[in-house]
Scaffold this motif. Structure first.
Motif, PDB file in Angstrom:
ATOM      1  N   ILE A 248       0.873  -1.249  -0.149  1.00 13.25           N
ATOM      2  CA  ILE A 248      -0.086   0.152  -0.192  1.00 13.25           C
ATOM      3  C   ILE A 248       0.866   1.294   0.001  1.00 13.25           C
ATOM      4  O   ILE A 248       0.578   2.327  -0.795  1.00 13.25           O
ATOM      5  N   HIS A 249       1.908   1.331   1.020  1.00 14.09           N
ATOM      6  CA  HIS A 249       2.731   2.311   0.976  1.00 14.09           C
ATOM      7  C   HIS A 249       3.499   2.608  -0.511  1.00 14.09           C
ATOM      8  O   HIS A 249       3.455   3.709  -0.787  1.00 14.09           O
ATOM      9  N   GLN A 250       4.067   1.544  -1.033  1.00  8.76           N
ATOM     10  CA  GLN A 250       4.639   1.789  -2.528  1.00  8.76           C
ATOM     11  C   GLN A 250       3.572   2.405  -3.455  1.00  8.76           C
ATOM     12  O   GLN A 250       4.133   3.342  -4.063  1.00  8.76           O
ATOM     13  N   ALA A 251       2.205   2.008  -3.392  1.00  8.08           N
ATOM     14  CA  ALA A 251       1.168   2.443  -4.365  1.00  8.08           C
ATOM     15  C   ALA A 251       1.252   3.787  -3.897  1.00  8.08           C
ATOM     16  O   ALA A 251       0.846   4.633  -4.890  1.00  8.08           O
ATOM     17  N   LEU A 252       0.691   4.416  -2.733  1.00  7.28           N
ATOM     18  CA  LEU A 252       0.532   5.620  -2.197  1.00  7.28           C
ATOM     19  C   LEU A 252       1.648   6.808  -2.632  1.00  7.28           C
ATOM     20  O   LEU A 252       1.365   7.733  -3.122  1.00  7.28           O
ATOM     21  N   LYS A 253       3.135   6.206  -2.622  1.00  8.07           N
ATOM     22  CA  LYS A 253       4.200   6.963  -3.002  1.00  8.07           C
ATOM     23  C   LYS A 253       4.002   7.088  -4.583  1.00  8.07           C
ATOM     24  O   LYS A 253       4.304   8.408  -5.076  1.00  8.07           O
ATOM     25  N   ALA A 254       3.640   6.095  -5.252  1.00 14.42           N
ATOM     26  CA  ALA A 254       3.507   6.283  -6.701  1.00 14.42           C
ATOM     27  C   ALA A 254       2.424   7.241  -7.080  1.00 14.42           C
ATOM     28  O   ALA A 254       2.497   7.959  -8.086  1.00 14.42           O
ATOM     29  N   GLU A 255       1.349   7.359  -6.344  1.00 19.25           N
ATOM     30  CA  GLU A 255       0.358   8.535  -6.566  1.00 19.25           C
ATOM     31  C   GLU A 255       0.519   9.807  -6.101  1.00 19.25           C
ATOM     32  O   GLU A 255      -0.119  10.686  -6.575  1.00 19.25           O
ATOM     33  N   ALA A 256       1.486   9.896  -5.353  1.00 21.01           N
ATOM     34  CA  ALA A 256       1.796  11.232  -4.709  1.00 21.01           C
ATOM     35  C   ALA A 256       2.242  12.242  -5.640  1.00 21.01           C
ATOM     36  O   ALA A 256       2.667  11.935  -6.705  1.00 21.01           O
ATOM     37  N   GLY A 257       1.523  13.312  -5.474  1.00 18.56           N
ATOM     38  CA  GLY A 257       1.764  14.445  -6.506  1.00 18.56           C
ATOM     39  C   GLY A 257       0.726  14.598  -7.739  1.00 18.56           C
ATOM     40  O   GLY A 257       0.602  15.550  -8.624  1.00 18.56           O
ATOM     41  N   MET A 258      -0.077  13.292  -7.905  1.00 15.86           N
ATOM     42  CA  MET A 258      -1.080  13.331  -8.716  1.00 15.86           C
ATOM     43  C   MET A 258      -2.260  14.368  -8.857  1.00 15.86           C
ATOM     44  O   MET A 258      -2.603  14.143  -7.845  1.00 15.86           O
ATOM     45  N   ASN A 259      -2.382  15.163  -9.802  1.00 13.13           N
ATOM     46  CA  ASN A 259      -3.403  16.346  -9.435  1.00 13.13           C
ATOM     47  C   ASN A 259      -4.936  15.593  -9.288  1.00 13.13           C
ATOM     48  O   ASN A 259      -5.693  16.147  -8.623  1.00 13.13           O
ATOM     49  N   LEU A 260      -5.081  14.460  -9.559  1.00 16.59           N
ATOM     50  CA  LEU A 260      -6.514  13.812  -9.530  1.00 16.59           C
ATOM     51  C   LEU A 260      -6.562  12.882  -8.447  1.00 16.59           C
ATOM     52  O   LEU A 260      -7.705  11.995  -8.051  1.00 16.59           O
ATOM     53  N   THR A 261      -5.601  12.903  -7.425  1.00 17.34           N
ATOM     54  CA  THR A 261      -5.841  11.887  -6.295  1.00 17.34           C
ATOM     55  C   THR A 261      -7.041  12.609  -5.363  1.00 17.34           C
ATOM     56  O   THR A 261      -7.069  13.588  -5.017  1.00 17.34           O
ATOM     57  N   ALA A 262      -7.771  11.750  -4.862  1.00 16.42           N
ATOM     58  CA  ALA A 262      -8.972  12.200  -3.998  1.00 16.42           C
ATOM     59  C   ALA A 262      -8.667  12.531  -2.840  1.00 16.42           C
ATOM     60  O   ALA A 262      -7.673  11.796  -2.168  1.00 16.42           O
ATOM     61  N   PRO A 263      -9.199  13.521  -2.081  1.00 16.19           N
ATOM     62  CA  PRO A 263      -8.696  13.854  -0.729  1.00 16.19           C
ATOM     63  C   PRO A 263      -8.894  12.697   0.210  1.00 16.19           C
ATOM     64  O   PRO A 263      -8.175  12.825   1.086  1.00 16.19           O
ATOM     65  N   HIS A 264      -9.708  11.809   0.136  1.00 18.20           N
ATOM     66  CA  HIS A 264     -10.057  10.846   1.262  1.00 18.20           C
ATOM     67  C   HIS A 264      -8.646   9.984   1.175  1.00 18.20           C
ATOM     68  O   HIS A 264      -8.563   9.123   1.908  1.00 18.20           O
ATOM     69  N   VAL A 265      -7.893   9.905   0.105  1.00 22.44           N
ATOM     70  CA  VAL A 265      -6.564   9.213   0.200  1.00 22.44           C
ATOM     71  C   VAL A 265      -5.691   9.410   1.286  1.00 22.44           C
ATOM     72  O   VAL A 265      -5.106   8.484   1.792  1.00 22.44           O
ATOM     73  N   ILE A 266      -5.877  10.499   1.888  1.00 25.58           N
ATOM     74  CA  ILE A 266      -5.088  10.948   3.339  1.00 25.58           C
ATOM     75  C   ILE A 266      -5.569   9.757   4.277  1.00 25.58           C
ATOM     76  O   ILE A 266      -4.663   9.318   5.262  1.00 25.58           O
ATOM     77  N   ASN A 267      -6.681   9.313   4.328  1.00 28.01           N
ATOM     78  CA  ASN A 267      -6.906   8.063   5.331  1.00 28.01           C
ATOM     79  C   ASN A 267      -6.176   6.871   4.890  1.00 28.01           C
ATOM     80  O   ASN A 267      -5.876   6.326   6.015  1.00 28.01           O
ATOM     81  N   ASP A 268      -5.794   6.683   3.743  1.00 25.95           N
ATOM     82  CA  ASP A 268      -5.049   5.447   3.274  1.00 25.95           C
ATOM     83  C   ASP A 268      -3.306   5.664   4.020  1.00 25.95           C
ATOM     84  O   ASP A 268      -2.877   4.751   4.542  1.00 25.95           O
ATOM     85  N   TRP A 269      -3.000   7.023   3.990  1.00 31.56           N
ATOM     86  CA  TRP A 269      -1.699   7.225   4.332  1.00 31.56           C
ATOM     87  C   TRP A 269      -2.105   6.768   6.035  1.00 31.56           C
ATOM     88  O   TRP A 269      -0.920   6.370   6.735  1.00 31.56           O
ATOM     89  N   MET A 270      -2.942   7.342   6.766  1.00 28.97           N
ATOM     90  CA  MET A 270      -2.914   7.250   8.305  1.00 28.97           C
ATOM     91  C   MET A 270      -3.134   5.719   8.408  1.00 28.97           C
ATOM     92  O   MET A 270      -2.288   5.374   9.445  1.00 28.97           O
TER      93      MET A 270
END
Length: 460
Positions: A248-270
């Motif tokens: 999950i962490h690798q996927a989140l890092k790959a998505e970081a900075g993408m303009n279309l990332t949904a706000p709720h993804v911060i929950n995935d980081w937590m």
């Protein structure tokens, strides 16, 4: 009432503060008692009761008990030395704790999982015994592992709640034993909760020692989290649970900075921060009780969220976060419980979420009243949560549950900061409700694996 920040946050090993750290600490205390006996001891025996019996093997209580009787302690445990000691005991049926010589201990005979007889003081009970050359018991002591790595003898447990016990202890300047007292002292002193907690800590250690100790706590938390974020594979124990945090962490890092990332993804980081810690805990790694091993991921996940995702966050204020969290954890432990075997998971993840919410609210500029409100919101919305680990392992539902506890903590802090601190349900009422709910809760739902998910999910 004084519980140090270092009572609430203890460095130890997984998978369970009650089932692993507690029995290891009890073993060390028992050895100390044997060293002052006027007669020779030839052997050792241990009997596990209640939750320690029902879910002990899943929590590695057997290993922890043997290691404790061999002289190992959670905070300084060396994994390679510990494994060598266990292997030596399997081969020789002997333990050699320092200062006591060779002591007979055959795990198949001398380590008893007693499912029939619960001990009266607490759900996590154990009796440690010393035997003579004929195998007869010549000395014994009953210990209770009451959560968070805390251990009490039967006599100490009976004395708990007697205020006269602390007459010889150093007096602290802000001895609050309820949230109401805490808020009253904060108002009269003009100090924050963290500042009062630091003043209390100063009775026992210097400012430099306090900060160094808290720094060490965060280092262990962070290192544990980073190992979990980097490690894949399958967790031990037989459930074949795949470690997910790294992927999950690798996927989140790959998505970081993408303009279309949904706000709720911060929950995935937590969630992934918390899951990383609890996957390490489930694998038997080094963790920090926060306030327990089963809930060890919530506080560090919220700290990491604050440091890495909130503008203006700084490790220079880490003391404020953890001192505030420890103050709330101390209130909950003093007035209710942090033990899943005593009050269900509301006492573990619920307490951790309240602590994390309080700490985050404090470093985001919250007043004492808002901090108390944040803790209350988080705890209130964990009330009634059962402890029903599948096959007695701290894996399902425990790992994900820490992630959701972190999310609730951040939401609770944010809601509290939107208000002025005035609210309907006091934190003291939520703590008392948690205690009463735990008292009324069926034993099936208190870390025995006899109810809930533990019996409704195939685990073989």
């Amino acid at each position: 009432m004084f519980l140090s920040v270092f009572d609430i946050f203890k460095i130890g090993v997984g998978p369970s503060s009650s089932h692993t750290m507690g029995p290891m600490v009890a073993g060390g205390r028992f050895l100390d008692a044997l060293r002052v006996l006027p007669f020779r001891v030839h052997g050792l025996r241990a009997s596990l009761h209640g939750s320690l019996a029902f879910t002990g093997k899943g929590h590695a209580t057997d290993r922890a008990t043997i290691l404790g009787l061999a002289g190992f302690l959670p905070e300084t445990l060396d994994a390679e030395r510990a494994e060598a000691a266990l292997e030596a005991n399997r081969a020789s049926r002997i333990l050699t704790p320092e200062g006591l010589g060779d002591l007979v201990f055959d795990p198949e005979r001398d380590l008893i999982f007693d499912f029939e007889h619960a001990l009266p003081g607490h759900a996590n009970g154990m009796v440690l015994m010393a035997t003579d050359a004929q195998g007869d018991v010549i000395f014994h002591e009953t210990y209770y592992s009451i959560g968070g790595g805390f251990v009490m003898t039967e006599a100490e447990l009976q004395a708990r709640g007697d205020d006269t016990r602390s007459d010889d202890a150093p007096r602290v300047p802000y001895p609050f034993s309820s949230a109401l007292e805490m808020l009253d002292m904060a108002e009269k002193s003009g100090k924050s909760i963290a500042a009062m907690k630091r003043e209390n800590e100063r009775v026992h250690r210097s400012d430099a020692q306090i900060s160094a100790g808290i720094g060490r706590i965060w280092q262990v938390m962070r290192d544990c989290m980073n190992r979990g974020l980097d490690t894949g594979g399958t967790l031990p124990g037989g459930l074949s649970i795949r470690r997910r945090a790294a992927g999950i962490h690798q996927a989140l890092k790959a998505e970081a900075g993408m303009n279309l990332t949904a706000p709720h993804v911060i929950n995935d980081w937590m969630s992934v921060y918390a899951m990383a810690v609890n996957e390490e805990n489930a694998a038997g790694g080094q963790v920090v009780t926060a306030p327990t091993n089963g809930a060890a991921g919530v506080v560090p996940a919220v700290v990491r969220y604050w440091l890495d995702h909130v503008p203006g966050a700084s490790e220079k204020r880490l003391d404020e976060f953890l001192l505030t969290a420890a103050a709330i954890g101390g209130l909950i432990k003093h007035n209710a419980s942090i033990s899943g075997a005593e009050c269900g998971c509301q006492a573990e993840v619920g307490s951790a979420s309240a602590m994390a919410a309080a700490g985050l609210c404090a470093v985001l500029g919250g007043t004492a009243e808002q901090v108390e409100n944040a803790a209350e919101i988080a705890l209130e919305h964990h009330l009634g949560m059962t402890c029903d680990p599948v096959r007695g392992l701290v894996q399902v539902p425990c790992i994900e549950r820490n992630g959701l506890g972190a999310i609730k903590a951040v939401s609770a802090a944010s809601l509290a900061l939107r208000g002025d601190g005035k609210h309907f349900v006091p934190l003291d009422a939520a703590i008392e409700t948690m205690r009463q709910t735990g008292q009324d809760m069926s034993e099936k739902y208190k870390e025995t694996s006899l109810g809930g998910l533990a019996v409704n999910v195939p685990n073989c």
